[in-house]
Design a protein around this motif. Structure first.
Motif, mmCIF file in Angstrom:
data_model
loop_
_atom_site.group_PDB
_atom_site.id
_atom_site.type_symbol
_atom_site.label_atom_id
_atom_site.label_comp_id
_atom_site.label_asym_id
_atom_site.label_seq_id
_atom_site.Cartn_x
_atom_site.Cartn_y
_atom_site.Cartn_z
ATOM 1 N N ARG A 152 14.402 107.147 40.447
ATOM 2 C CA ARG A 152 13.615 108.171 41.153
ATOM 3 C C ARG A 152 12.134 107.790 41.185
ATOM 4 O O ARG A 152 11.448 108.013 42.185
ATOM 5 N N ALA A 153 11.639 107.184 40.114
ATOM 6 C CA ALA A 153 10.240 106.752 40.091
ATOM 7 C C ALA A 153 10.008 105.640 41.110
ATOM 8 O O ALA A 153 8.987 105.620 41.803
ATOM 9 N N TRP A 154 10.954 104.722 41.219
ATOM 10 C CA TRP A 154 10.833 103.636 42.205
ATOM 11 C C TRP A 154 10.864 104.191 43.635
ATOM 12 O O TRP A 154 10.068 103.804 44.480
ATOM 13 N N LYS A 155 11.756 105.145 43.875
ATOM 14 C CA LYS A 155 11.823 105.744 45.221
ATOM 15 C C LYS A 155 10.493 106.405 45.587
ATOM 16 O O LYS A 155 10.097 106.389 46.751
ATOM 17 N N ALA A 156 9.790 106.957 44.588
ATOM 18 C CA ALA A 156 8.548 107.688 44.840
ATOM 19 C C ALA A 156 7.302 106.800 44.789
ATOM 20 O O ALA A 156 6.194 107.285 45.042
ATOM 21 N N ASN A 157 7.456 105.528 44.457
ATOM 22 C CA ASN A 157 6.306 104.592 44.442
ATOM 23 C C ASN A 157 5.609 104.606 45.807
ATOM 24 O O ASN A 157 6.258 104.496 46.849
ATOM 25 N N VAL A 158 4.292 104.726 45.804
ATOM 26 C CA VAL A 158 3.585 104.931 47.076
ATOM 27 C C VAL A 158 3.713 103.738 48.027
ATOM 28 O O VAL A 158 3.882 103.923 49.241
ATOM 29 N N ASP A 159 3.662 102.522 47.504
ATOM 30 C CA ASP A 159 3.828 101.364 48.386
ATOM 31 C C ASP A 159 5.264 101.285 48.917
ATOM 32 O O ASP A 159 5.504 100.915 50.064
ATOM 33 N N HIS A 160 6.203 101.664 48.066
ATOM 34 C CA HIS A 160 7.604 101.682 48.491
ATOM 35 C C HIS A 160 7.829 102.767 49.545
ATOM 36 O O HIS A 160 8.615 102.586 50.483
ATOM 37 N N LEU A 161 7.125 103.877 49.424
ATOM 38 C CA LEU A 161 7.261 104.950 50.427
ATOM 39 C C LEU A 161 6.833 104.460 51.813
ATOM 40 O O LEU A 161 7.459 104.799 52.823
ATOM 41 N N VAL A 162 5.781 103.647 51.845
ATOM 42 C CA VAL A 162 5.337 103.075 53.117
ATOM 43 C C VAL A 162 6.439 102.193 53.713
ATOM 44 O O VAL A 162 6.758 102.276 54.904
ATOM 45 N N ALA A 163 7.035 101.370 52.859
ATOM 46 C CA ALA A 163 8.108 100.490 53.322
ATOM 47 C C ALA A 163 9.317 101.293 53.800
ATOM 48 O O ALA A 163 9.949 100.967 54.812
ATOM 49 N N GLN A 164 9.646 102.366 53.067
ATOM 50 C CA GLN A 164 10.785 103.199 53.459
ATOM 51 C C GLN A 164 10.561 103.813 54.843
ATOM 52 O O GLN A 164 11.479 103.890 55.663
ATOM 53 N N ARG A 165 9.315 104.235 55.102
ATOM 54 C CA ARG A 165 9.005 104.845 56.395
ATOM 55 C C ARG A 165 9.167 103.823 57.526
ATOM 56 O O ARG A 165 9.756 104.117 58.554
ATOM 57 N N ARG A 166 8.645 102.611 57.296
ATOM 58 C CA ARG A 166 8.807 101.550 58.298
ATOM 59 C C ARG A 166 10.294 101.222 58.495
ATOM 60 O O ARG A 166 10.739 100.958 59.614
ATOM 61 N N GLY A 167 11.023 101.218 57.409
ATOM 62 C CA GLY A 167 12.451 100.906 57.502
ATOM 63 C C GLY A 167 13.203 101.895 58.371
ATOM 64 O O GLY A 167 13.967 101.506 59.262
ATOM 65 N N ARG A 168 12.966 103.172 58.111
ATOM 66 C CA ARG A 168 13.654 104.206 58.903
ATOM 67 C C ARG A 168 13.255 104.119 60.365
ATOM 68 O O ARG A 168 14.080 104.304 61.269
ATOM 69 N N ALA A 169 11.970 103.859 60.625
ATOM 70 C CA ALA A 169 11.467 103.909 62.001
ATOM 71 C C ALA A 169 11.792 102.636 62.782
ATOM 72 O O ALA A 169 12.110 102.709 63.980
ATOM 73 N N ASP A 170 11.691 101.475 62.108
ATOM 74 C CA ASP A 170 11.656 100.216 62.864
ATOM 75 C C ASP A 170 12.721 99.188 62.494
ATOM 76 O O ASP A 170 13.185 98.451 63.354
ATOM 77 N N TRP A 171 13.047 99.074 61.213
ATOM 78 C CA TRP A 171 13.788 97.893 60.767
ATOM 79 C C TRP A 171 15.295 98.082 60.677
ATOM 80 O O TRP A 171 16.040 97.114 60.732
ATOM 81 N N TYR A 172 15.706 99.354 60.449
ATOM 82 C CA TYR A 172 17.135 99.587 60.219
ATOM 83 C C TYR A 172 17.718 100.470 61.314
ATOM 84 O O TYR A 172 17.281 101.607 61.511
ATOM 85 N N GLN A 173 18.711 99.934 61.977
ATOM 86 C CA GLN A 173 19.463 100.731 62.946
ATOM 87 C C GLN A 173 20.254 101.818 62.214
ATOM 88 O O GLN A 173 20.366 102.946 62.692
ATOM 89 N N ALA A 174 20.764 101.460 61.055
ATOM 90 C CA ALA A 174 21.506 102.403 60.210
ATOM 91 C C ALA A 174 21.461 101.882 58.779
ATOM 92 O O ALA A 174 21.333 100.676 58.559
#
Lengths: 109, 109
Positions: free
Chosen positions: A70-92
Motif C-alpha cells: 500500500r505504501a508503494w502504491k501511494a508513492n508520489v512518483d509511482h502515482l505519476v507513473a500509474q496515471r500515465r499508465g492508465r491514460a497512455d501506456w496500457y490498453q488494459a
C-alpha cells in the motif's frame, strides 16, 4: 530478467498483467525507473517481469506484507507513473494482490 | 494472450517463472497442450502468460482453491511435461502458490 531470490514464504505478491498500447511514448524509461524506485522501498523483496512481442506482459513484485504494498502504491512518483499508465501506456491491465504460501523450483547453474 | 476474466477474489494463483533453454525441442507444442489440459481441470479459473525474447517467462494460472492446484500438479500428463521441463526446457524456474485477496484493473475496449 532473472528469477528473484526470495526468502521462504509467507510473503506477498502483486501480479501486474498488462497489454501495452503501440509505441514507446516514454514507457521504457519510466518502467526502468519504477523498478529501481520499487527496489528501494521498505518491504521490497524482488521483482520478475516478462513481455512478449504481442505487447502482453506480466510483472510480479514480491513484498514482506500488505502495508509495504500500500505504501508503494501511494508513492508520489509511482502515482505519476500509474496515471500515465492508465491514460497512455496500457490498453488494459489487471492488478492482483495475494499472499504466497509455498514455493519451490530449480535454480540455474 | 489476453487478460484472464476472473471472478471476484478470493482465489488462488500459481506463478510459474522460468528461464528457457535454447531451442524449441518440443516445448511449444507441449506448452499449448498443457494450457488446453489445464483449462479443462476442475477449479481452473484462467491463465495469463508472457515470455520475452531473452527466454524469461511468467505464467500465472488461477484456481478456485489449493485442492484444485494439487490435483493439477498430480495430473499424469502434466507430470510427464513437468519431467521434460526440469530435464530439458528450463534452465531455472520458480513456482509460487498463493491466495489472491484483492484485485482491480482496467478492461480493454
Amino acid at each position: 530478467m532473472p528469477l528473484a531470490q526470495l526468502p521462504a514464504p509467507p510473503y506477498y505478491v502483486v501480479t501486474f498483467a498488462s497489454q501495452r498500447t503501440a509505441g514507446d511514448d516514454g514507457y521504457g524509461a519510466m518502467a526502468d525507473a519504477m523498478v529501481a524506485l520499487a527496489a528501494g522501498q521498505p518491504g521490497f523483496l524482488g521483482v520478475e517481469s516478462a513481455r512478449g512481442a504481442d505487447g502482453f506482459g506480466i510483472t510480479n513484485s514480491f513484498w514482506t506484507d500488505e502495508a509495504a504494498i500500500r505504501a508503494w502504491k501511494a508513492n508520489v512518483d509511482h502515482l505519476v507513473a500509474q496515471r500515465r499508465g492508465r491514460a497512455d501506456w496500457y490498453q488494459a491491465y489487471a492488478v492482483r494482490v495475494g499472499r504466497i504460501e509455498r514455493a519451490y523450483g530449480k535454480t540455474g547453474d
